[in-house]
Design a protein around this motif. Structure first.
Motif, PDB file in Angstrom:
ATOM      1  N   SER A  11      -5.447  -8.479  -4.587  1.00 33.73           N
ATOM      2  CA  SER A  11      -4.941  -7.797  -5.772  1.00 33.73           C
ATOM      3  C   SER A  11      -4.404  -6.442  -5.389  1.00 33.73           C
ATOM      4  O   SER A  11      -4.738  -5.888  -4.357  1.00 33.73           O
ATOM      5  CB  SER A  11      -6.052  -7.616  -6.814  1.00 33.73           C
ATOM      6  OG  SER A  11      -7.035  -6.730  -6.331  1.00 33.73           O
ATOM      7  N   THR A  12      -3.550  -5.861  -6.245  1.00 39.45           N
ATOM      8  CA  THR A  12      -2.966  -4.551  -5.953  1.00 39.45           C
ATOM      9  C   THR A  12      -3.889  -3.464  -6.434  1.00 39.45           C
ATOM     10  O   THR A  12      -4.224  -3.452  -7.600  1.00 39.45           O
ATOM     11  CB  THR A  12      -1.612  -4.432  -6.668  1.00 39.45           C
ATOM     12  OG1 THR A  12      -0.774  -5.490  -6.231  1.00 39.45           O
ATOM     13  CG2 THR A  12      -0.954  -3.126  -6.341  1.00 39.45           C
TER      14      THR A  12
ATOM     15  N   HIS B 164       0.828  -1.217   0.000  1.00 37.42           N
ATOM     16  CA  HIS B 164       0.000   0.000   0.000  1.00 37.42           C
ATOM     17  C   HIS B 164       0.858   1.261   0.000  1.00 37.42           C
ATOM     18  O   HIS B 164       0.567   2.224  -0.717  1.00 37.42           O
ATOM     19  CB  HIS B 164      -0.925   0.006   1.220  1.00 37.42           C
ATOM     20  CG  HIS B 164      -1.764   1.234   1.321  1.00 37.42           C
ATOM     21  ND1 HIS B 164      -2.883   1.458   0.536  1.00 37.42           N
ATOM     22  CD2 HIS B 164      -1.645   2.333   2.103  1.00 37.42           C
ATOM     23  CE1 HIS B 164      -3.409   2.631   0.837  1.00 37.42           C
ATOM     24  NE2 HIS B 164      -2.684   3.179   1.790  1.00 37.42           N
TER      25      HIS B 164
ATOM     26  N   ARG C  79      -8.336   2.788  -7.557  1.00 38.21           N
ATOM     27  CA  ARG C  79      -7.342   1.767  -7.244  1.00 38.21           C
ATOM     28  C   ARG C  79      -7.446   1.345  -5.782  1.00 38.21           C
ATOM     29  O   ARG C  79      -7.411   0.149  -5.457  1.00 38.21           O
ATOM     30  CB  ARG C  79      -5.939   2.308  -7.531  1.00 38.21           C
ATOM     31  CG  ARG C  79      -4.801   1.364  -7.237  1.00 38.21           C
ATOM     32  CD  ARG C  79      -4.728   0.199  -8.202  1.00 38.21           C
ATOM     33  NE  ARG C  79      -4.427   0.637  -9.552  1.00 38.21           N
ATOM     34  CZ  ARG C  79      -4.395  -0.193 -10.597  1.00 38.21           C
ATOM     35  NH1 ARG C  79      -4.648  -1.469 -10.423  1.00 38.21           N
ATOM     36  NH2 ARG C  79      -4.128   0.281 -11.804  1.00 38.21           N
TER      37      ARG C  79
ATOM     38  N   THR D  24      -8.488  -2.303  -4.199  1.00 39.64           N
ATOM     39  CA  THR D  24      -7.572  -2.986  -3.283  1.00 39.64           C
ATOM     40  C   THR D  24      -8.273  -3.382  -1.997  1.00 39.64           C
ATOM     41  O   THR D  24      -8.105  -4.505  -1.496  1.00 39.64           O
ATOM     42  CB  THR D  24      -6.373  -2.082  -2.963  1.00 39.64           C
ATOM     43  OG1 THR D  24      -5.714  -1.712  -4.178  1.00 39.64           O
ATOM     44  CG2 THR D  24      -5.375  -2.776  -2.057  1.00 39.64           C
TER      45      THR D  24
END
Length: 230
Positions: free
Chosen positions: A229-230, A88, A219, A223
């Motif tokens: 997942s990124t 993160h 995004r 997440t």
């Protein structure tokens, strides 16, 4: 009399005359990350990559060393050399730099882009409305951003942005895969283009920064909803 030419391993790199073999190995790995055949976390070895590309280990080793310096691959104590996985904190830092650099590019483009270049940006953006396939949308989006970078007419900024784009590959799936994001991004691009046409550098930079922040929000949402997942 005929001779049989040995077949190269499946998936091997096609040798290009005049291009260093280490560059070919480098491009092979970058392409693998882009296409998803070498996703973040994948273990990569000299032997395997040499077999995949049909190159010797020396250029492969040189390519891996270069990628390690760029942060694209890292040495994991347990897994060996792997494609970098972004946590993160790293993801936040990446978007922060993207906001700064792309905002600067937009501001410079408002000052230096030609009318033809701005017209091409609008043409690229309007094409989005005709695209249904996510892959086509992603490719068109990459073309828009790379064109915006060139419109800044600053070679040093362009070099930094290209390096940043390589790190962005590590994020995996594009935010444009989210249905609502594709249309929002097109409208945000249109606002940036309007500012360029008005030669309003301050507005262009602010709008470009906002565009990146909005992408980052999507995004983060993805997440948090899917921690794997990124």
């Amino acid at each position: 009399m005929t001779t049989n030419t040995p077949k190269k391993p499946e998936g091997s790199t096609i040798l290009r005359r005049g291009e260093p073999r280490s560059e070919q190995a480098y491009k092979h790995i970058i392409d693998g990350i882009n296409t998803g055949t070498l996703p973040p976390g994948t273990r990569v070895t000299e032997a395997d990559l040499a077999e995949r590309t049909g190159l010797s280990r020396t250029p492969v080793r040189e390519a891996l060393n270069r990628l390690q310096l760029e942060g694209i691959v890292v040495n994991d104590p347990n897994r060996g050399t792997i494609i970098t996985e972004l946590d993160h904190s790293m993801m936040s830092e990446l978007y922060a730099m993207r906001e700064v650099l792309e905002g600067t590019a937009a501001g410079l483009a408002a000052r230096h882009a030609s009318e033809v270049e701005i017209g091409f940006l609008r043409e690229i953006n309007e094409r989005d409305a005709t695209l249904q396939n996510t892959t086509d949308l992603v490719n068109n989006n990459k073309l828009f951003h790379s064109t915006l970078y060139r419109c800044a007419h600053n070679r040093y900024l362009l070099k930094m942005l290209h390096s940043l784009q390589e790190s962005m590959m590590l994020l995996g799936r594009s935010t444009l895969a989210t249905p609502e994001r594709a249309e929002a991004a097109r409208l945000e691009h249109a606002e940036i283009i309007d500012a360029l046409e008005k030669r309003d550098a301050q507005a262009a930079e602010a709008l470009a920064r906002k565009h990146i922040r909005e992408a980052f929000k999507i995004r983060l949402k993805s997440t948090f909803e899917n921690p794997t997942s990124t």
